[in-house]
Write an enzyme that holds these catalytic residues in place. Structure first.
Site, PDB file in Angstrom:
ATOM      1  N   GLY A   9       0.952   7.226  -2.118  1.00 33.05           N
ATOM      2  CA  GLY A   9       0.014   6.484  -1.266  1.00 33.05           C
ATOM      3  C   GLY A   9      -0.495   7.393  -0.165  1.00 33.05           C
ATOM      4  O   GLY A   9      -0.699   6.977   0.979  1.00 33.05           O
ATOM      5  N   TYR A 142       2.294  -9.984   4.071  1.00 29.84           N
ATOM      6  CA  TYR A 142       2.593  -8.584   4.404  1.00 29.84           C
ATOM      7  C   TYR A 142       3.889  -8.504   5.220  1.00 29.84           C
ATOM      8  O   TYR A 142       4.800  -7.729   4.895  1.00 29.84           O
ATOM      9  CB  TYR A 142       1.415  -8.025   5.191  1.00 29.84           C
ATOM     10  CG  TYR A 142       1.580  -6.634   5.735  1.00 29.84           C
ATOM     11  CD1 TYR A 142       1.597  -5.532   4.886  1.00 29.84           C
ATOM     12  CD2 TYR A 142       1.680  -6.411   7.117  1.00 29.84           C
ATOM     13  CE1 TYR A 142       1.709  -4.251   5.392  1.00 29.84           C
ATOM     14  CE2 TYR A 142       1.793  -5.130   7.623  1.00 29.84           C
ATOM     15  CZ  TYR A 142       1.810  -4.056   6.764  1.00 29.84           C
ATOM     16  OH  TYR A 142       1.935  -2.783   7.276  1.00 29.84           O
TER      17      TYR A 142
HETATM   18  P1  NAD Z   1      -3.804   2.617   3.688  1.00 29.04           P
HETATM   19  O1  NAD Z   1      -4.207   1.321   3.086  1.00 29.04           O
HETATM   20  O2  NAD Z   1      -4.783   3.359   4.520  1.00 29.04           O
HETATM   21  O3  NAD Z   1      -3.265   3.593   2.551  1.00 29.04           O
HETATM   22  C1  NAD Z   1      -2.450   3.154   1.478  1.00 29.04           C
HETATM   23  C2  NAD Z   1      -2.693   4.088   0.316  1.00 29.04           C
HETATM   24  O4  NAD Z   1      -1.931   3.576  -0.799  1.00 29.04           O
HETATM   25  C3  NAD Z   1      -4.156   4.145  -0.142  1.00 29.04           C
HETATM   26  O5  NAD Z   1      -4.591   5.477  -0.202  1.00 29.04           O
HETATM   27  C4  NAD Z   1      -4.151   3.480  -1.522  1.00 29.04           C
HETATM   28  O6  NAD Z   1      -5.086   4.050  -2.426  1.00 29.04           O
HETATM   29  C5  NAD Z   1      -2.721   3.755  -1.969  1.00 29.04           C
HETATM   30  N1  NAD Z   1      -2.298   2.805  -3.006  1.00 29.04           N
HETATM   31  C6  NAD Z   1      -2.610   1.488  -3.118  1.00 29.04           C
HETATM   32  N2  NAD Z   1      -2.046   0.974  -4.221  1.00 29.04           N
HETATM   33  C7  NAD Z   1      -1.362   1.984  -4.817  1.00 29.04           C
HETATM   34  C8  NAD Z   1      -0.579   2.072  -5.988  1.00 29.04           C
HETATM   35  N3  NAD Z   1      -0.397   1.012  -6.798  1.00 29.04           N
HETATM   36  N4  NAD Z   1      -0.006   3.258  -6.298  1.00 29.04           N
HETATM   37  C9  NAD Z   1      -0.187   4.344  -5.503  1.00 29.04           C
HETATM   38  N5  NAD Z   1      -0.940   4.326  -4.382  1.00 29.04           N
HETATM   39  C10 NAD Z   1      -1.514   3.162  -4.035  1.00 29.04           C
HETATM   40  O7  NAD Z   1      -2.467   2.321   4.530  1.00 29.04           O
HETATM   41  P2  NAD Z   1      -1.911   3.137   5.779  1.00 29.04           P
HETATM   42  O8  NAD Z   1      -2.523   2.551   6.992  1.00 29.04           O
HETATM   43  O9  NAD Z   1      -1.992   4.590   5.541  1.00 29.04           O
HETATM   44  O10 NAD Z   1      -0.394   2.642   5.752  1.00 29.04           O
HETATM   45  C11 NAD Z   1       0.637   3.400   5.143  1.00 29.04           C
HETATM   46  C12 NAD Z   1       1.942   2.651   5.302  1.00 29.04           C
HETATM   47  O11 NAD Z   1       2.192   2.405   6.691  1.00 29.04           O
HETATM   48  C13 NAD Z   1       1.971   1.273   4.622  1.00 29.04           C
HETATM   49  O12 NAD Z   1       3.263   1.011   4.141  1.00 29.04           O
HETATM   50  C14 NAD Z   1       1.678   0.329   5.759  1.00 29.04           C
HETATM   51  O13 NAD Z   1       2.205  -0.950   5.514  1.00 29.04           O
HETATM   52  C15 NAD Z   1       2.366   1.021   6.911  1.00 29.04           C
HETATM   53  N6  NAD Z   1       1.822   0.629   8.215  1.00 29.04           N
HETATM   54  C16 NAD Z   1       0.572   1.005   8.587  1.00 29.04           C
HETATM   55  C17 NAD Z   1       0.085   0.619   9.831  1.00 29.04           C
HETATM   56  C18 NAD Z   1      -1.297   1.026  10.303  1.00 29.04           C
HETATM   57  O14 NAD Z   1      -1.715   0.641  11.409  1.00 29.04           O
HETATM   58  N7  NAD Z   1      -2.038   1.818   9.548  1.00 29.04           N
HETATM   59  C19 NAD Z   1       0.873  -0.171  10.690  1.00 29.04           C
HETATM   60  C20 NAD Z   1       2.129  -0.571  10.239  1.00 29.04           C
HETATM   61  C21 NAD Z   1       2.612  -0.138   9.023  1.00 29.04           C
END
Ligand code: NAD
Length: 316
Positions: A9, A142
């Site tokens: 991811g 979520y």
């Molecule tokens: P994002 O949505 O920007 O990126 C997620 C990535 O996962 C994407 O590139 C997507 O293509 C990929 N993906 C989706 N389905 C997939 C699959 N089946 N197999 C492989 N890859 C897949 O999310 P982010 O903001 O970078 O968040 C990353 C992590 O951090 C997540 O677990 C999210 O819950 C957590 N998080 C993020 C935030 C935030 O503010 N961005 C806050 C709290 C927690």
């Protein structure tokens, strides 16, 4: 031991910046990124594999091919998108994690990073200075999946000895990659629109205070947690982590100090408001500070200046 990292991811908001930082730290060939979608570009020497985290056999093949010493699992469906596709969010967030944990046990890969979120808290959690251990009744799919994921991480640590490390990220603010469908996305869009059009309609109400963290701090904190001596860590579910708490009104005022003509308005009845209202306003991160020396560096003023300085160049 020479480290080798597989990030799953990796093309999203956090992965793209975390992978860059890890490549700087360990060397480009030591970090293999993977995602269900191909990256926009790859620099010379960067290794990328297309991977669906729900396809356990394909993950196994990559683990056997590269023999990573660490896995970073970032693939997830975020809070706002998750409310549109609850079954898919549960499937991706839970089964993706289970696939990685089971394969890590099977193949003897001990060190794993998996992020949780402030979405694990809910309407009955204390709103101010929310502590590590308190009532947790998340009401978004979520948040429910993240809380279940935390319990799984602690369980796999206790039962199988996996060295799983995790942070409950607050909303992450960044300018390089746009956000991926979360409830705090307004706090990034507002900067992009301040530069692009000079005005922005916030989908959250002006007084909605939420915990946030600047990307530079998030990336540094994640690497510091992964570097911390194993014996120092007392939490194997997920660490509370605090950066800056602010409201849409406060961020708009800060932007106006630099761009005085910036105009902000507020939407009514956005479904993301209900999720935001169930989350804490601020977080108590005492445990992260004590166990591995966590300390944020950006305040709202510094973050606003850095965002606008960088976006002026990026969007020109
Ligand atoms: P994002 O949505 O920007 O990126 C997620 C990535 O996962 C994407 O590139 C997507 O293509 C990929 N993906 C989706 N389905 C997939 C699959 N089946 N197999 C492989 N890859 C897949 O999310 P982010 O903001 O970078 O968040 C990353 C992590 O951090 C997540 O677990 C999210 O819950 C957590 N998080 C993020 C935030 C935030 O503010 N961005 C806050 C709290 C927690």
């Amino acid at each position: 031991m020479k480290e080798c990292i597989l990030m799953i991811g990796a093309n999203g908001q956090i992965g793209s910046e975390l992978a860059a930082a890890l490549r700087l730290k360990f060397g480009t060939p030591a970090v293999i990124t993977s995602d269900i979608r191909a990256p926009k570009e790859l620099a010379e020497g960067e290794l990328f594999e297309t991977l669906n985290v729900l396809d356990k056999e394909s993950i196994k093949a990559l683990l056997i091919k590269y023999k990573p010493t660490q896995i970073y699992l970032l693939a997830a469906m975020l809070s706002a998108t998750g409310e549109q596709y609850p079954q898919k969010a549960w499937d991706l967030n839970m089964n993706g994690l289970l696939n990685v944990l089971d394969l890590a046990v099977e193949l003897g890969i001990k060190k794993i990073f998996w992020p949780s979120s402030i979405a694990v808290f809910g309407p009955h959690s204390p709103k101010v200075n929310t502590s590590q251990y308190c009532i947790m009744d998340p009401n978004s799919i979520y948040g429910i999946s993240k809380l279940a994921g935390e319990r799984l991480c602690e369980y796999y640590h206790n039962k199988y000895g996996l060295d799983i490390r995790s942070i409950r990220y607050p909303g992450i603010i960044s300018w390089r990659t746009e956000p991926g469908g979360g409830t705090t996305d307004y706090a990034i869009h507002i900067f992009f629109e301040a530069i692009r059009s000079g005005k922005y309609t916030s989908f959250l109400a002006e007084g909605t205070e939420l915990p946030m963290l600047y990307m530079d701090d998030a990336v540094r904190g994640t690497i510091e947690l992964m570097d911390a001596p194993e014996d120092n860590l007392t939490i194997r579910s997920s660490y509370n982590l605090a950066g800056i708490s602010f409201t849409p009104k406060q961020i708009a005022e800060e932007i106006k100090k630099i761009l005085p003509n910036f105009e902000v308005s507020y939407a009514d009845n956005d479904p993301r408001q209900a999720i935001a209202d169930s989350w804490p306003k601020s977080i108590d991160d005492t445990q992260a500070r004590e166990d591995w020396g966590w300390k944020p560096t950006y305040d709202l003023t510094e973050m606003t200046k850095d965002m606008l300085d960088n976006l002026k160049i990026k969007l020109q």
